[in-house]
Write a protein that holds these residues in place. Structure first.
Motif, PDB file in Angstrom:
ATOM      1  N   GLY A  64      36.095  29.908  51.309  1.00 21.24           N
ATOM      2  CA  GLY A  64      36.903  31.296  51.175  1.00 21.24           C
ATOM      3  C   GLY A  64      35.991  32.263  50.595  1.00 21.24           C
ATOM      4  N   GLY A  65      36.218  33.356  51.102  1.00 20.80           N
ATOM      5  CA  GLY A  65      35.389  34.678  50.508  1.00 20.80           C
ATOM      6  C   GLY A  65      36.623  35.575  50.221  1.00 20.80           C
TER       7      GLY A  65
ATOM      8  N   SER B  37      39.357  35.131  45.196  1.00 19.29           N
ATOM      9  CA  SER B  37      39.127  34.053  44.162  1.00 19.29           C
ATOM     10  C   SER B  37      37.734  33.359  44.528  1.00 19.29           C
ATOM     11  CB  SER B  37      40.116  32.681  44.477  1.00 19.29           C
ATOM     12  OG  SER B  37      40.258  32.402  45.764  1.00 19.29           O
TER      13      SER B  37
ATOM     14  N   SER C 105      35.485  33.348  56.831  1.00 18.83           N
ATOM     15  CA  SER C 105      35.754  33.442  58.203  1.00 18.83           C
ATOM     16  C   SER C 105      36.050  35.063  58.263  1.00 18.83           C
ATOM     17  CB  SER C 105      36.693  32.721  58.722  1.00 18.83           C
ATOM     18  OG  SER C 105      37.144  33.222  59.873  1.00 18.83           O
TER      19      SER C 105
ATOM     20  N   GLY D 198      39.850  36.563  57.804  1.00 15.16           N
ATOM     21  CA  GLY D 198      40.117  37.655  56.933  1.00 15.16           C
ATOM     22  C   GLY D 198      40.568  37.205  55.386  1.00 15.16           C
TER      23      GLY D 198
ATOM     24  N   ILE E 275      43.682  37.803  52.223  1.00 11.77           N
ATOM     25  CA  ILE E 275      45.099  38.458  52.052  1.00 11.77           C
ATOM     26  C   ILE E 275      45.157  40.004  51.804  1.00 11.77           C
ATOM     27  CG2 ILE E 275      45.448  37.768  49.753  1.00 11.77           C
ATOM     28  CD1 ILE E 275      47.913  36.782  50.946  1.00 11.77           C
TER      29      ILE E 275
ATOM     30  N   VAL F 276      45.718  41.873  49.239  1.00 14.28           N
ATOM     31  CA  VAL F 276      46.294  42.394  48.195  1.00 14.28           C
ATOM     32  C   VAL F 276      46.127  41.791  46.847  1.00 14.28           C
ATOM     33  CG1 VAL F 276      48.618  43.064  49.236  1.00 14.28           C
ATOM     34  CG2 VAL F 276      48.292  40.796  48.784  1.00 14.28           C
ATOM     35  N   GLY F 277      46.631  42.014  45.677  1.00 12.62           N
ATOM     36  CA  GLY F 277      46.106  41.753  44.574  1.00 12.62           C
ATOM     37  C   GLY F 277      45.231  42.727  43.695  1.00 12.62           C
TER      38      GLY F 277
ATOM     39  N   ALA G  63      46.781  44.544  40.837  1.00 19.93           N
ATOM     40  CA  ALA G  63      46.987  44.789  39.574  1.00 19.93           C
ATOM     41  C   ALA G  63      46.612  43.586  38.512  1.00 19.93           C
ATOM     42  CB  ALA G  63      48.535  45.069  39.361  1.00 19.93           C
TER      43      ALA G  63
ATOM     44  N   GLY H 185      31.869  31.898  59.212  1.00 20.20           N
ATOM     45  CA  GLY H 185      32.238  30.999  60.400  1.00 20.20           C
ATOM     46  C   GLY H 185      33.387  30.449  60.121  1.00 20.20           C
TER      47      GLY H 185
ATOM     48  N   ILE I 145      35.983  27.283  59.735  1.00 17.34           N
ATOM     49  CA  ILE I 145      35.738  25.788  59.444  1.00 17.34           C
ATOM     50  C   ILE I 145      36.733  25.107  60.593  1.00 17.34           C
ATOM     51  CG2 ILE I 145      36.095  23.926  57.880  1.00 17.34           C
ATOM     52  CD1 ILE I 145      35.277  25.962  55.664  1.00 17.34           C
TER      53      ILE I 145
ATOM     54  N   SER J 175      40.669  28.900  49.818  1.00 20.75           N
ATOM     55  CA  SER J 175      41.105  29.270  51.404  1.00 20.75           C
ATOM     56  C   SER J 175      42.370  29.993  51.563  1.00 20.75           C
ATOM     57  CB  SER J 175      40.935  28.080  52.355  1.00 20.75           C
ATOM     58  OG  SER J 175      41.903  27.048  51.902  1.00 20.75           O
TER      59      SER J 175
ATOM     60  N   LEU K 186      45.019  30.996  45.990  1.00 22.02           N
ATOM     61  CA  LEU K 186      46.242  30.963  46.448  1.00 22.02           C
ATOM     62  C   LEU K 186      46.566  29.540  46.792  1.00 22.02           C
ATOM     63  CD1 LEU K 186      46.640  34.280  48.247  1.00 22.02           C
ATOM     64  CD2 LEU K 186      47.870  33.746  46.375  1.00 22.02           C
TER      65      LEU K 186
ATOM     66  N   SER L 208      48.059  36.267  39.321  1.00 25.55           N
ATOM     67  CA  SER L 208      47.640  35.498  39.955  1.00 25.55           C
ATOM     68  C   SER L 208      46.002  35.510  39.800  1.00 25.55           C
ATOM     69  CB  SER L 208      47.683  35.861  41.623  1.00 25.55           C
ATOM     70  OG  SER L 208      48.674  35.351  42.287  1.00 25.55           O
ATOM     71  N   LEU L 209      45.420  36.723  39.684  1.00 20.36           N
ATOM     72  CA  LEU L 209      43.893  36.781  39.450  1.00 20.36           C
ATOM     73  C   LEU L 209      43.651  36.263  38.102  1.00 20.36           C
ATOM     74  CD1 LEU L 209      42.934  40.157  41.220  1.00 20.36           C
ATOM     75  CD2 LEU L 209      42.655  37.779  42.051  1.00 20.36           C
TER      76      LEU L 209
HETATM   77  C1  FAD Z   1      52.429  39.891  48.116  1.00 20.29           C
HETATM   78  C2  FAD Z   1      51.242  39.736  47.307  1.00 20.29           C
HETATM   79  C3  FAD Z   1      50.962  40.578  46.172  1.00 20.29           C
HETATM   80  C4  FAD Z   1      49.915  40.265  45.295  1.00 20.29           C
HETATM   81  N1  FAD Z   1      49.842  41.126  44.419  1.00 20.29           N
HETATM   82  C5  FAD Z   1      48.863  40.686  43.250  1.00 20.29           C
HETATM   83  C6  FAD Z   1      48.620  41.710  41.858  1.00 20.29           C
HETATM   84  O1  FAD Z   1      49.058  42.649  42.163  1.00 20.29           O
HETATM   85  N2  FAD Z   1      47.944  41.126  41.174  1.00 20.29           N
HETATM   86  C7  FAD Z   1      47.117  39.771  41.226  1.00 20.29           C
HETATM   87  O2  FAD Z   1      46.520  39.453  40.110  1.00 20.29           O
HETATM   88  N3  FAD Z   1      47.373  39.112  42.376  1.00 20.29           N
HETATM   89  C8  FAD Z   1      48.273  39.210  43.335  1.00 20.29           C
HETATM   90  N4  FAD Z   1      48.506  38.482  44.452  1.00 20.29           N
HETATM   91  C9  FAD Z   1      47.628  37.441  44.896  1.00 20.29           C
HETATM   92  C10 FAD Z   1      46.304  37.808  45.025  1.00 20.29           C
HETATM   93  O3  FAD Z   1      46.530  38.525  46.282  1.00 20.29           O
HETATM   94  C11 FAD Z   1      45.512  36.575  45.415  1.00 20.29           C
HETATM   95  O4  FAD Z   1      45.567  35.693  44.077  1.00 20.29           O
HETATM   96  C12 FAD Z   1      43.947  36.882  45.560  1.00 20.29           C
HETATM   97  O5  FAD Z   1      43.946  37.731  46.571  1.00 20.29           O
HETATM   98  C13 FAD Z   1      43.076  35.696  45.815  1.00 20.29           C
HETATM   99  O6  FAD Z   1      43.499  35.078  47.154  1.00 20.29           O
HETATM  100  P1  FAD Z   1      42.524  34.243  47.897  1.00 20.29           P
HETATM  101  O7  FAD Z   1      40.885  34.438  47.559  1.00 20.29           O
HETATM  102  O8  FAD Z   1      42.920  32.897  46.969  1.00 20.29           O
HETATM  103  O9  FAD Z   1      42.952  33.995  49.288  1.00 20.29           O
HETATM  104  P2  FAD Z   1      42.489  34.853  50.776  1.00 20.29           P
HETATM  105  O10 FAD Z   1      42.444  36.489  50.139  1.00 20.29           O
HETATM  106  O11 FAD Z   1      43.401  34.470  51.446  1.00 20.29           O
HETATM  107  O12 FAD Z   1      41.208  34.346  50.960  1.00 20.29           O
HETATM  108  C14 FAD Z   1      41.186  33.164  51.726  1.00 20.29           C
HETATM  109  C15 FAD Z   1      39.589  33.156  52.034  1.00 20.29           C
HETATM  110  O13 FAD Z   1      39.634  31.749  52.789  1.00 20.29           O
HETATM  111  C16 FAD Z   1      38.992  32.155  54.064  1.00 20.29           C
HETATM  112  N5  FAD Z   1      39.624  30.838  54.994  1.00 20.29           N
HETATM  113  C17 FAD Z   1      40.722  30.291  55.170  1.00 20.29           C
HETATM  114  N6  FAD Z   1      40.566  29.561  56.146  1.00 20.29           N
HETATM  115  C18 FAD Z   1      39.366  29.317  56.621  1.00 20.29           C
HETATM  116  C19 FAD Z   1      38.442  28.665  57.619  1.00 20.29           C
HETATM  117  N7  FAD Z   1      39.365  27.683  58.336  1.00 20.29           N
HETATM  118  N8  FAD Z   1      37.633  28.726  57.694  1.00 20.29           N
HETATM  119  C20 FAD Z   1      36.735  29.605  56.973  1.00 20.29           C
HETATM  120  N9  FAD Z   1      37.352  30.610  56.018  1.00 20.29           N
HETATM  121  C21 FAD Z   1      38.523  30.176  55.821  1.00 20.29           C
HETATM  122  C22 FAD Z   1      39.443  33.473  54.757  1.00 20.29           C
HETATM  123  O14 FAD Z   1      38.577  33.902  55.634  1.00 20.29           O
HETATM  124  C23 FAD Z   1      39.311  34.130  53.389  1.00 20.29           C
HETATM  125  O15 FAD Z   1      37.933  34.730  53.014  1.00 20.29           O
HETATM  126  C24 FAD Z   1      49.259  38.981  45.326  1.00 20.29           C
HETATM  127  C25 FAD Z   1      49.563  38.098  46.376  1.00 20.29           C
HETATM  128  C26 FAD Z   1      50.702  38.525  47.342  1.00 20.29           C
HETATM  129  C27 FAD Z   1      51.159  37.386  48.403  1.00 20.29           C
END
Ligand code: FAD
Length: 507
Positions: free
Chosen positions: A13-14, A17, A40, A44, A46, A48-49, A51, A192, A194, A225, A341, A353-354
Motif C-alpha cells: 500500500g502506498g 500510511s 497499485s 489508488g 482513499i 482524504v485525511g 487534518a 502493480g 496484488i 492496503s 485503515l 487516524s494519521l
Molecule cells: C471520510 C474520511 C475522512 C478522513 N479524514 C481524516 C482526517 O481528517 N485526518 C486523519 O488523520 N485521517 C483521516 N482519515 C483517515 C485517513 O484518510 C487514512 O488514515 C489515511 O489516508 C491512510 O490511509 P491508508 O494509507 O491506510 O489507505 P489508502 O489511502 O486507502 O491506501 C491503500 C493503498 O493500498 C493499495 N492497495 C490496495 N489493494 C491493493 C492491491 N490489491 N494491490 C496493490 N496495492 C493495493 C492502494 O493502491 C493504496 O496505495 C479519513 C478517512 C475517511 C474515510
C-alpha cells in the motif's frame, strides 16, 4: 550482537500510511533492512485525511523534515483546534483547542479555580454559569478565533509559554513528499496490483504475487492496503470488531472547494441532522466532507447537503466513501502488521487516524522483531493498540452521546439514538467523575489531555456539581486577579501575533 534475521520488509500500500511507514523504517533501519513498497495506481488511495493533531510534528522532526519545507510542499496551514458547531444544541459552538487552558496551581488543575470563580460570580451577581468563558483562558482558542498564528518562542518578550499546533495538509502531496524521501533511502517501489497471497506451512505470509506474475517474498509484511485489508483480513482472516452501535456514521462524501478568506487556523466540524460536515482550510483549497449514518440520511440528501453548505465553488464532483467504525482484533498477527485503515477506523471527528498510523509505526520500531518474531512482542503490540483505539473511541463517542438536540417528531434520528445508547463503562466512569467532582484523569499514555476532555465535556453540556476544595482557599479577590492576569497576558500575546496567512507567506 546477533545478526538481524528479519531483513526483508514488504509494505503493501502506498497511501499515507504506507509511505509514512516506509519513511520511518528507512530513516531508522536503513542499513539493516531491505524495504519494498507495493502500490497499485489502478486502485489508488482513499484521498482524504487532511487534518491532524499535534504529535505529527514529532514524526516529521524524527524524519528530519523541516517544518517550513513541509508547509510549503504540502500546501499546509496551521491547526490550533477543532470548532464544534451545533453539537450540544443547535446554535452552540465550542472548541477543542490544543494545549493547556489557564495555568494550574500546585496539584490543582486550573478549571477548578475557574469553576470556583464562576460560582462566586454567579452568587454575587445572580448570573448564570457561563461555560463559554472558559476559553478566555486558552491561548490556542484566542489565536484561532482572531485568525492569528505564531509560535510563542519566537515572540519577543512574550510573558507566557506554549501554543500547541497541528497541521491541515494535502495528503497526496505529503505522500509524494515521503515517496521522494524514501527514494533517497533505497526503498524499492513496485507498481502493480496484488492478486494473490501465499502462506507457508505455519500460516505466515511467504510472498505476494502481482497481476504481472512477479512474486515478492518477505520476512515481515506491513498491511497498509486501506479498507480492503488485503493481508490481515483477506489472507490471514483476522476479525474486525464492529463499533457501529456506538459510532453509527458509516458514509461520507468528500469534495474540495475554492479556498476562502481569512485562512482559518482551525478545523470546523458542524453537526447536521444525521452526522456532521468538516471544513479543512489549506493554502490552495478547502477540504470538505459530510459524514453521516446511512440509516438516517440518503446518499442523495447527504450530497446535496454538502454542496449546499460549501464556503466556495466546488472544484470536483463529491466522492463517496463507505466505512465501518471499529478495530482489527489483532493488529499484529503471524508475520503481518496492519497499519492505517486496514487496522481499524474510528471516524474523522477528532482527526486521529494519521496519529494512529504514527503511533503504530513508533510501536513497531520499539518492538521491532530483529531476531525473529516472539509472541511476547506481538501480544504487547496488540495490547497497546487495543488500549489506544479504545481510549480514542471513548473520546469520540462523548461528542455524540452528550447531546441535547431536539428530538425528531417520530422520536428517532441519529442524535436520539446516540443519547439513548449505552456507552462503554470506561467512558461512563469519566463522565460521572467529572459531573460530580470536576475531576478528570489521564490514563497512562492516553492521547487526549485533561484539557481536551474538560473542553469537550463542558462544551457538551456538563456542569460539574462541585470543584476541588483547594480552589476555595484562594481569596475571591486574589482569584479574580489571577484569572484576569492570565486573560490579559493571552490577549496581549495574541494581539502581537501576525495573521495566520501572513505567517505562512513569510515562511
Ligand atoms: C471520510 C474520511 C475522512 C478522513 N479524514 C481524516 C482526517 O481528517 N485526518 C486523519 O488523520 N485521517 C483521516 N482519515 C483517515 C485517513 O484518510 C487514512 O488514515 C489515511 O489516508 C491512510 O490511509 P491508508 O494509507 O491506510 O489507505 P489508502 O489511502 O486507502 O491506501 C491503500 C493503498 O493500498 C493499495 N492497495 C490496495 N489493494 C491493493 C492491491 N490489491 N494491490 C496493490 N496495492 C493495493 C492502494 O493502491 C493504496 O496505495 C479519513 C478517512 C475517511 C474515510
Amino acid at each position: 550482537m546477533k545478526q538481524t534475521t528479519i531483513k526483508n520488509i514488504v509494505i503493501v500500500g502506498g497511501g499515507t500510511s504506507g509511505w509514512m511507514t516506509a519513511a520511518m523504517l528507512s530513516r531508522l533501519f536503513n542499513t539493516q533492512l531491505n524495504i519494498t513498497l507495493i502500490e497499485s495506481d489502478a486502485i489508488g488511495t482513499i484521498g482524504v485525511g487532511e487534518a491532524t493533531i499535534p504529535p505529527l510534528q514529532i514524526f516529521n522532526s524524527v524524519l528530519g523534515i523541516k517544518e517550513s519545507d513541509f508547509i510549503n510542499a504540502t500546501q499546509a496551514t496551521y491547526k490550533l483546534g477543532i470548532e464544534f458547531e451545533n453539537w450540544y444544541q443547535q446554535g452552540d459552538a465550542y472548541m477543542h483547542a490544543f494545549g493547556n487552558v489557564g495555568r494550574d496551581l500546585g496539584f490543582t488543575s486550573f478549571h477548578h479555580y475557574w469553576l470556583c470563580a464562576q460560582a462566586a460570580h454567579n452568587a454575587d451577581s445572580n448570573t448564570q454559569y457561563n461555560p463559554a468563558d472558559f476559553w478566555r483562558y486558552s491561548i490556542n482558542y484566542q489565536a484561532a478565533k482572531h485568525n492569528k498564528f505564531q509560535p510563542i518562542a519566537t515572540i519577543p518578550n512574550a510573558q507566557m509559554s506554549g501554543i500547541t499546533h497541528a497541521y491541515h495538509f494535502d495528503a497526496s502531496l505529503y505522500a509524494t513528499m515521503l515517496q521522494q524521501y524514501c527514494s533517497q533511502r533505497s526503498v524499492k517501489r513496485l507498481e502493480g496490483k496484488i492478486d494473490n497471497t501465499i502462506l507457508d506451512s505455519s500460516g505466515n505470509i511467504a510472498s505476494v504475487i502481482l497481476q504481472s506474475g512477479q512474486t515478492i517474498a518477505g520476512d515481515l509484511f506491513i498491511d497498509c492496503s486501506g479498507f480492503s485489508a488485503l493481508l490481515i483480513e483477506q489472507a490471514l482472516g483476522v476479525d474486525y470488531e464492529n463499533w457501529q452501535h456506538w459510532l453509527p456514521c458509516d458514509s461520507a462524501y468528500a469534495v474540495p472547494c475554492e479556498s476562502t478568506h481569512p485562512l482559518l487556523p482551525y478545523t470546523k466540524a458542524t453537526a447536521h441532522d444525521a452526522g456532521w460536515q468538516w471544513r479543512i482550510p489549506l493554502q490552495h483549497r478547502t477540504g470538505n466532507g459530510i459524514v453521516y449514518s446511512s440509516q438516517y440520511m440518503s446518499d442523495a440528501q447527504a450530497k446535496q447537503q454538502l454542496l449546499d453548505n460549501l464556503d466556495g465553488t466546488p472544484l470536483a464532483e463529491p466522492r463517496k466513501i463507505n466505512f465501518t467504525t471499529g478495530r482489527r482484533v489483532k493488529q499484529w498477527h503471524k508475520n503481518c502488521i496492519a497499519i492505517g485503515l486496514s487496522s481499524g477506523f474510528l471516524e474523522p471527528l477528532e482527526s486521529t487516524s494519521l496519529h494512529l498510523v504514527q503511533s503504530a509505526i513508533i510501536r513497531l520500531t520499539k518492538l521491532f522483531p530483529h531476531h525473529g518474531i516472539q509472541s511476547q512482542q506481538v501480544d504487547e503490540f496488540n495490547r497497546q493498540s487495543q488500549t489506544e483505539f479504545e481510549q480514542i473511541r471513548d473520546f469520540i463517542i462523548l461528542h455524540y452521546h452528550l447531546n441535547a438536540k431536539q428530538t425528531q417528531p417520530d422520536n428517532r434520528g441519529l442524535w436520539q439514538h446516540c443519547r439513548d445508547m449505552s456507552i462503554p463503562e470506561s467512558l461512563q466512569q469519566k463522565i460521572d467523575l467529572f459531573s460530580q467532582t470536576a475531576n478528570v484523569f489521564r490514563h497512562q499514555d492516553e492521547l487526549f489531555t485533561e484539557a481536551a476532555w474538560i473542553q469537550v465535556m463542558l462544551g457538551q453540556g456538563i456542569t460539574p456539581a462541585d470543584f476541588h476544595p483547594l480552589a476555595v482557599a484562594v481569596e475571591p479577590a486574589a482569584l479574580q486577579d489571577y484569572l484576569g492576569n492570565i486573560s490579559k497576558v493571552i490577549n496581549t500575546t495574541v494581539a502581537n501575533m501576525p495573521e495566520h496567512s501572513a505567517f505562512i507567506k513569510a515562511l
